[in-house]
Design a protein around this motif. Sequence first.
Motif, PDB file in Angstrom:
ATOM      1  N   ILE A  60       0.850  -1.195   0.000  1.00  0.00           N
ATOM      2  CA  ILE A  60       0.000   0.000   0.000  1.00  0.00           C
ATOM      3  C   ILE A  60       0.882   1.239   0.000  1.00  0.00           C
ATOM      4  CG2 ILE A  60      -1.939  -1.188   1.089  1.00  0.00           C
ATOM      5  CD1 ILE A  60      -1.128   0.262   3.732  1.00  0.00           C
ATOM      6  N   SER A  61       0.245   2.395   0.027  1.00  0.00           N
ATOM      7  CA  SER A  61       0.962   3.656  -0.129  1.00  0.00           C
ATOM      8  C   SER A  61       1.895   3.997   1.030  1.00  0.00           C
ATOM      9  CB  SER A  61      -0.044   4.796  -0.287  1.00  0.00           C
ATOM     10  OG  SER A  61      -0.766   4.990   0.935  1.00  0.00           O
ATOM     11  N   GLY A  62       1.564   3.582   2.246  1.00  0.00           N
ATOM     12  CA  GLY A  62       2.352   3.998   3.397  1.00  0.00           C
ATOM     13  C   GLY A  62       1.995   5.398   3.865  1.00  0.00           C
ATOM     14  N   ARG A  63       0.949   5.963   3.287  1.00  0.00           N
ATOM     15  CA  ARG A  63       0.501   7.306   3.693  1.00  0.00           C
ATOM     16  C   ARG A  63      -0.674   7.178   4.653  1.00  0.00           C
ATOM     17  NH1 ARG A  63       1.241   7.935  -1.898  1.00  0.00           N
ATOM     18  NH2 ARG A  63      -0.986   7.672  -2.203  1.00  0.00           N
ATOM     19  N   GLY A  64      -0.806   8.172   5.514  1.00  0.00           N
ATOM     20  CA  GLY A  64      -1.909   8.144   6.455  1.00  0.00           C
ATOM     21  C   GLY A  64      -2.092   9.482   7.143  1.00  0.00           C
ATOM     22  N   THR A  65      -2.915   9.454   8.190  1.00  0.00           N
ATOM     23  CA  THR A  65      -3.226  10.641   8.977  1.00  0.00           C
ATOM     24  C   THR A  65      -2.842  10.376  10.426  1.00  0.00           C
ATOM     25  OG1 THR A  65      -5.085  11.138   7.529  1.00  0.00           O
ATOM     26  CG2 THR A  65      -5.091  12.197   9.684  1.00  0.00           C
ATOM     27  N   LEU A  66      -2.187  11.338  11.048  1.00  0.00           N
ATOM     28  CA  LEU A  66      -1.824  11.230  12.451  1.00  0.00           C
ATOM     29  C   LEU A  66      -3.079  11.429  13.295  1.00  0.00           C
ATOM     30  CD1 LEU A  66       0.438  10.964  14.565  1.00  0.00           C
ATOM     31  CD2 LEU A  66       0.607  13.462  14.515  1.00  0.00           C
ATOM     32  N   LEU A  67      -3.490  10.390  14.012  1.00  0.00           N
ATOM     33  CA  LEU A  67      -4.707  10.443  14.818  1.00  0.00           C
ATOM     34  C   LEU A  67      -4.421  10.770  16.276  1.00  0.00           C
ATOM     35  CD1 LEU A  67      -6.545   7.326  13.377  1.00  0.00           C
ATOM     36  CD2 LEU A  67      -6.800   9.729  12.711  1.00  0.00           C
ATOM     37  N   SER A  68      -3.262  10.346  16.781  1.00  0.00           N
ATOM     38  CA  SER A  68      -2.883  10.605  18.165  1.00  0.00           C
ATOM     39  C   SER A  68      -1.395  10.349  18.319  1.00  0.00           C
ATOM     40  CB  SER A  68      -3.682   9.695  19.106  1.00  0.00           C
ATOM     41  OG  SER A  68      -3.445  10.042  20.455  1.00  0.00           O
ATOM     42  N   TRP A  69      -0.830  10.831  19.403  1.00  0.00           N
ATOM     43  CA  TRP A  69       0.581  10.593  19.675  1.00  0.00           C
ATOM     44  C   TRP A  69       0.853  10.771  21.158  1.00  0.00           C
ATOM     45  CZ3 TRP A  69       3.918  14.363  21.601  1.00  0.00           C
ATOM     46  CH2 TRP A  69       3.407  15.660  21.626  1.00  0.00           C
TER      47      TRP A  69
END
Length: 137
Positions: A60-69
């Motif tokens: 897959i792309s390896g892209r995403g959205t930061l949801l928490s940290w």
Amino acid sequence: MQTAIAKPRPKIDNVNRGFWDNARAQKFSVQKCAACADVHFPGSPVCPRCLSENQSWVEISGRGTLLSWARFHRAYWVSFRADLPYLVCLVGLEEGPLLVSNLVGVESEDIIIGADVDAVFEKVDDELTLPKFRISG
């Protein structure tokens, strides 16, 4: 002179081997069911949606959205003490699954929830490469 203590390693087995083989090749992958097309992570012996055993690891792309940290200031394993402080993140991948990993290349004061992130790969040794995430930019 103090001997370095090894960090815990993932247990690589027949279910997750495709993920770790792809990571070693610097490819991000998830499991996909051939029967119902469900895309999921972590891998499992049967599809969590339809229970089919007919699955494979797909890049897959390896892209995403930061949801928490979170910023870890305590080493729960002695072998992580030298890494303190370090950032752990929850990422919603573009393709759907959620993943917990490390966030690298950013200072905590510059982190924004909802930021776009990209997978990067850290080679530990010839057998293990860890996928981590970096803020897109």
